[in-house]
Design a protein around this motif. Structure first.
Motif, PDB file in Angstrom:
ATOM      1  N   TYR A 173       0.821  -1.143   0.074  1.00  0.00           N
ATOM      2  CA  TYR A 173      -0.001  -0.214  -0.023  1.00  0.00           C
ATOM      3  C   TYR A 173       0.878   1.263  -0.293  1.00  0.00           C
ATOM      4  O   TYR A 173       0.577   2.161  -0.854  1.00  0.00           O
ATOM      5  N   GLY A 174       1.996   1.209   0.815  1.00  0.00           N
ATOM      6  CA  GLY A 174       2.642   2.441   1.042  1.00  0.00           C
ATOM      7  C   GLY A 174       3.436   2.646  -0.485  1.00  0.00           C
ATOM      8  O   GLY A 174       3.492   4.000  -0.879  1.00  0.00           O
ATOM      9  N   ALA A 175       3.936   1.647  -1.165  1.00  0.00           N
ATOM     10  CA  ALA A 175       4.505   1.922  -2.204  1.00  0.00           C
ATOM     11  C   ALA A 175       3.647   2.267  -3.422  1.00  0.00           C
ATOM     12  O   ALA A 175       3.919   3.029  -4.237  1.00  0.00           O
ATOM     13  N   ALA A 176       2.384   1.628  -3.530  1.00  0.00           N
ATOM     14  CA  ALA A 176       1.328   2.174  -4.314  1.00  0.00           C
ATOM     15  C   ALA A 176       1.038   3.714  -4.049  1.00  0.00           C
ATOM     16  O   ALA A 176       0.711   4.313  -5.061  1.00  0.00           O
ATOM     17  N   LEU A 177       1.008   4.081  -3.148  1.00  0.00           N
ATOM     18  CA  LEU A 177       0.626   5.538  -2.861  1.00  0.00           C
ATOM     19  C   LEU A 177       1.588   6.482  -3.223  1.00  0.00           C
ATOM     20  O   LEU A 177       1.646   7.479  -3.832  1.00  0.00           O
ATOM     21  N   VAL A 178       3.062   6.058  -3.154  1.00  0.00           N
ATOM     22  CA  VAL A 178       4.268   6.860  -3.314  1.00  0.00           C
ATOM     23  C   VAL A 178       4.187   6.836  -4.618  1.00  0.00           C
ATOM     24  O   VAL A 178       4.325   7.920  -5.323  1.00  0.00           O
ATOM     25  N   VAL A 179       3.903   5.807  -5.649  1.00  0.00           N
ATOM     26  CA  VAL A 179       3.852   5.969  -7.063  1.00  0.00           C
ATOM     27  C   VAL A 179       2.862   6.938  -7.657  1.00  0.00           C
ATOM     28  O   VAL A 179       3.028   7.838  -8.382  1.00  0.00           O
ATOM     29  N   VAL A 180       1.693   6.641  -6.879  1.00  0.00           N
ATOM     30  CA  VAL A 180       0.497   7.835  -7.444  1.00  0.00           C
ATOM     31  C   VAL A 180       1.070   9.218  -7.172  1.00  0.00           C
ATOM     32  O   VAL A 180       0.691   9.841  -7.970  1.00  0.00           O
ATOM     33  N   PHE A 181       1.480   9.552  -5.898  1.00  0.00           N
ATOM     34  CA  PHE A 181       1.957  10.779  -5.615  1.00  0.00           C
ATOM     35  C   PHE A 181       3.057  11.159  -6.726  1.00  0.00           C
ATOM     36  O   PHE A 181       2.778  12.426  -7.089  1.00  0.00           O
ATOM     37  N   MET A 182       3.886  10.558  -7.094  1.00  0.00           N
ATOM     38  CA  MET A 182       5.052  11.039  -7.909  1.00  0.00           C
ATOM     39  C   MET A 182       4.558  11.017  -9.281  1.00  0.00           C
ATOM     40  O   MET A 182       4.958  12.101  -9.876  1.00  0.00           O
ATOM     41  N   VAL A 183       3.602  10.205  -9.669  1.00  0.00           N
ATOM     42  CA  VAL A 183       3.121  10.405 -11.059  1.00  0.00           C
ATOM     43  C   VAL A 183       2.244  11.781 -11.183  1.00  0.00           C
ATOM     44  O   VAL A 183       2.158  12.652 -12.061  1.00  0.00           O
ATOM     45  N   VAL A 184       1.098  11.990 -10.234  1.00  0.00           N
ATOM     46  CA  VAL A 184       0.541  13.054 -10.174  1.00  0.00           C
ATOM     47  C   VAL A 184       1.298  14.362 -10.046  1.00  0.00           C
ATOM     48  O   VAL A 184       1.091  15.384 -10.796  1.00  0.00           O
ATOM     49  N   VAL A 185       2.323  14.484  -9.040  1.00  0.00           N
ATOM     50  CA  VAL A 185       3.062  15.585  -9.051  1.00  0.00           C
ATOM     51  C   VAL A 185       4.012  16.163 -10.266  1.00  0.00           C
ATOM     52  O   VAL A 185       4.088  17.067 -10.666  1.00  0.00           O
ATOM     53  N   TYR A 186       4.718  14.886 -10.529  1.00  0.00           N
ATOM     54  CA  TYR A 186       5.945  15.032 -11.404  1.00  0.00           C
ATOM     55  C   TYR A 186       5.726  14.200 -12.784  1.00  0.00           C
ATOM     56  O   TYR A 186       6.510  14.630 -13.710  1.00  0.00           O
ATOM     57  N   GLY A 187       4.485  13.847 -12.921  1.00  0.00           N
ATOM     58  CA  GLY A 187       4.197  13.438 -14.664  1.00  0.00           C
ATOM     59  C   GLY A 187       5.264  12.218 -15.024  1.00  0.00           C
ATOM     60  O   GLY A 187       5.384  11.443 -14.037  1.00  0.00           O
ATOM     61  N   LEU A 188       5.731  12.379 -15.989  1.00  0.00           N
ATOM     62  CA  LEU A 188       6.679  11.318 -16.627  1.00  0.00           C
ATOM     63  C   LEU A 188       7.753  11.158 -15.519  1.00  0.00           C
ATOM     64  O   LEU A 188       8.394  10.249 -15.651  1.00  0.00           O
ATOM     65  N   PHE A 189       8.379  12.313 -15.173  1.00  0.00           N
ATOM     66  CA  PHE A 189       9.656  12.048 -13.982  1.00  0.00           C
ATOM     67  C   PHE A 189       9.291  11.395 -12.946  1.00  0.00           C
ATOM     68  O   PHE A 189      10.026  10.697 -12.498  1.00  0.00           O
ATOM     69  N   GLY A 190       7.899  11.339 -12.633  1.00  0.00           N
ATOM     70  CA  GLY A 190       7.414  10.491 -11.684  1.00  0.00           C
ATOM     71  C   GLY A 190       7.534   9.084 -12.067  1.00  0.00           C
ATOM     72  O   GLY A 190       7.804   8.165 -11.142  1.00  0.00           O
ATOM     73  N   VAL A 191       7.145   8.926 -13.096  1.00  0.00           N
ATOM     74  CA  VAL A 191       7.373   7.453 -13.644  1.00  0.00           C
ATOM     75  C   VAL A 191       8.650   6.931 -13.521  1.00  0.00           C
ATOM     76  O   VAL A 191       9.152   5.922 -13.169  1.00  0.00           O
ATOM     77  N   PHE A 192       9.878   7.806 -13.975  1.00  0.00           N
ATOM     78  CA  PHE A 192      11.120   7.395 -13.848  1.00  0.00           C
ATOM     79  C   PHE A 192      11.475   7.138 -12.456  1.00  0.00           C
ATOM     80  O   PHE A 192      12.240   6.279 -12.166  1.00  0.00           O
ATOM     81  N   ALA A 193      10.930   7.839 -11.494  1.00  0.00           N
ATOM     82  CA  ALA A 193      11.234   7.889 -10.053  1.00  0.00           C
ATOM     83  C   ALA A 193      10.871   6.420  -9.616  1.00  0.00           C
ATOM     84  O   ALA A 193      11.482   5.749  -8.777  1.00  0.00           O
ATOM     85  N   SER A 194       9.619   5.997 -10.015  1.00  0.00           N
ATOM     86  CA  SER A 194       8.855   5.025  -9.497  1.00  0.00           C
ATOM     87  C   SER A 194       9.540   3.716 -10.051  1.00  0.00           C
ATOM     88  O   SER A 194       9.918   2.728  -9.030  1.00  0.00           O
ATOM     89  N   VAL A 195      10.065   3.732 -11.240  1.00  0.00           N
ATOM     90  CA  VAL A 195      10.962   2.580 -11.942  1.00  0.00           C
ATOM     91  C   VAL A 195      12.100   2.522 -10.879  1.00  0.00           C
ATOM     92  O   VAL A 195      12.514   1.354 -10.675  1.00  0.00           O
ATOM     93  N   ALA A 196      12.879   3.697 -10.896  1.00  0.00           N
ATOM     94  CA  ALA A 196      14.170   3.370 -10.024  1.00  0.00           C
ATOM     95  C   ALA A 196      13.809   2.937  -8.623  1.00  0.00           C
ATOM     96  O   ALA A 196      14.791   2.384  -8.128  1.00  0.00           O
ATOM     97  N   VAL A 197      12.794   3.415  -7.833  1.00  0.00           N
ATOM     98  CA  VAL A 197      12.434   2.931  -6.576  1.00  0.00           C
ATOM     99  C   VAL A 197      12.256   1.314  -6.598  1.00  0.00           C
ATOM    100  O   VAL A 197      12.658   0.717  -5.861  1.00  0.00           O
ATOM    101  N   ALA A 198      11.588   0.861  -7.671  1.00  0.00           N
ATOM    102  CA  ALA A 198      11.386  -0.562  -7.795  1.00  0.00           C
ATOM    103  C   ALA A 198      12.584  -1.340  -7.996  1.00  0.00           C
ATOM    104  O   ALA A 198      12.866  -2.471  -7.336  1.00  0.00           O
ATOM    105  N   ILE A 199      13.492  -0.637  -8.798  1.00  0.00           N
ATOM    106  CA  ILE A 199      14.609  -1.524  -9.143  1.00  0.00           C
ATOM    107  C   ILE A 199      15.463  -1.358  -7.845  1.00  0.00           C
ATOM    108  O   ILE A 199      16.385  -2.338  -7.352  1.00  0.00           O
ATOM    109  N   ASN A 200      15.490  -0.197  -6.881  1.00  0.00           N
ATOM    110  CA  ASN A 200      16.106  -0.036  -5.667  1.00  0.00           C
ATOM    111  C   ASN A 200      15.729  -1.270  -4.763  1.00  0.00           C
ATOM    112  O   ASN A 200      16.677  -1.868  -4.104  1.00  0.00           O
ATOM    113  N   VAL A 201      14.543  -1.372  -4.605  1.00  0.00           N
ATOM    114  CA  VAL A 201      13.859  -2.507  -3.645  1.00  0.00           C
ATOM    115  C   VAL A 201      14.557  -3.769  -4.221  1.00  0.00           C
ATOM    116  O   VAL A 201      15.093  -4.525  -3.376  1.00  0.00           O
ATOM    117  N   ALA A 202      14.440  -4.076  -5.530  1.00  0.00           N
ATOM    118  CA  ALA A 202      14.890  -5.449  -6.052  1.00  0.00           C
ATOM    119  C   ALA A 202      16.555  -5.492  -5.645  1.00  0.00           C
ATOM    120  O   ALA A 202      16.901  -6.723  -5.138  1.00  0.00           O
TER     121      ALA A 202
END
Length: 337
Positions: free
Chosen positions: A181-210
């Protein structure tokens, strides 16, 4: 086993096979009943576990034992256990050994005989050694038991809990759900606020966790509930790094820089701030690891690994994705602004 100089420990009962205990063997006492003021206790022997008939009275207190260390006999080079009493213990032990030559002297910890050597001669100096059929490992184990038993630390139960397997599994399940739930909310926030750059950040966070899971696997670490909490916290720290970078890019765009120049300046100028914040957090994680125990160390490990991977993904992976996008699209204006 030859007791060249005996030993005692505090939570141990050290008792000799006195007159009462000598009237029958341990096997006879098992078949009938022990003599008055005596009892049957069990301990290790060459055949496995064996009964010992010992007197209940404590001849020397373990609190008088100052040290016990494994060593080697200078004449035979066999492993032995060296021990030493304080002055009060030396007097009591000297009297006990003088009165019980030829008898066994039992060291009992938690109603378990850990050693029962034979007293060959009176021991009056307050220090000596136990010798016998020791290996290096068994001599070290006995020395540790004697030192542990000599600690005058009574057990006071403040709180006692029994946690079943179902409750533990329920905690892990809820921890995983909180992570999702926390990860999903973070992704939604980043996409809403930063658009495509939020998608880049979300992908980086997912790879970070991996990457965190990969490093933990290399370390053969066990992921506990505090460890899951550390990963959730790492997600927040990783996003915070990207937020700092993007806000810096926004500031550069507002000053009139071109998209490429603003992106380069944003990553470069945010580096110092992100390094400072992550280094201080990493120091806190290191302190927790070195002074903490159990679950606290698990939390510190995941947090420390997460900080390292966060800095890497924020300034390598995110920047790489943004650079690829800029080269491919060649934007005249950044949607981040």
């Amino acid at each position: 086993m030859l007791l060249k100089q005996p030993i005692l420990a505090a939570a141990l009962l050290f008792a000799a096979s006195g007159a009462q205990a000598q009237t029958m063997t341990a096997e006879q006492a098992l078949a009938s009943r022990p003599p008055p003021e005596s009892e049957i206790l069990y301990g290790p022997s060459r055949e496995g576990r064996a009964p010992y008939l010992v007197e209940k009275r404590i001849l020397v207190s373990g609190a008088d034992l100052t040290d016990s260390q494994p060593g080697f006999d200078p004449q035979t080079s066999e492993p032995v256990v060296n021990f030493r009493f304080n002055s009060a213990g030396a007097r009591k032990f000297g009297q006990a050994t003088a009165e019980n030559v030829g008898k066994r002297f039992a060291a009992v910890l938690d109603n378990e005989v850990i050693t029962a050597p034979v007293i060959r001669t009176p021991i009056l100096q307050g220090s000596g050694q136990i010798s016998g059929s020791f290996t290096v490992e068994s001599a070290n184990d006995l020395a540790i038991l004697l030192r542990a038993g000599a600690l005058p630390a009574p057990l006071t139960i403040i709180e006692q809990r029994v946690v079943g397997a179902g409750l533990g599994q329920d905690s892990i399940t809820k921890g995983k759900q909180a992570s999702y739930y926390g990860a999903a909310l973070v992704v939604v926030f980043m996409v809403v606020v930063y658009g495509l750059f939020g998608v880049f950040a979300s992908v980086a966070v997912a790879i970070n966790v991996a990457m965190i899971f990969g490093v933990l696997s290399l370390l053969n670490a066990t992921l506990t509930l505090p460890g899951i909490i550390g990963i959730v916290l790492t997600i927040g720290i990783a996003v915070d790094s990207n937020v700092l970078i993007y806000e810096r890019i926004r500031e550069e765009v507002r000053t009139g820089r071109t998209p490429i120049s603003a992106i380069d300046a944003g990553f470069t100028r945010a580096l110092a701030t992100i390094l400072d914040s992550n280094i201080t957090t990493f120091i806190a994680a290191a302190v927790l690891f070195f002074i903490g125990t159990g679950p606290v160390r698990g939390f510190a490990v995941t947090l420390g690994v997460g900080i390292i991977t966060t800095v890497f993904t924020a300034f390598t992976l995110t920047r790489l994705m943004v650079a690829w996008w800029v080269r491919w699209v060649r934007p005249q204006k950044l949607a981040i602004s």
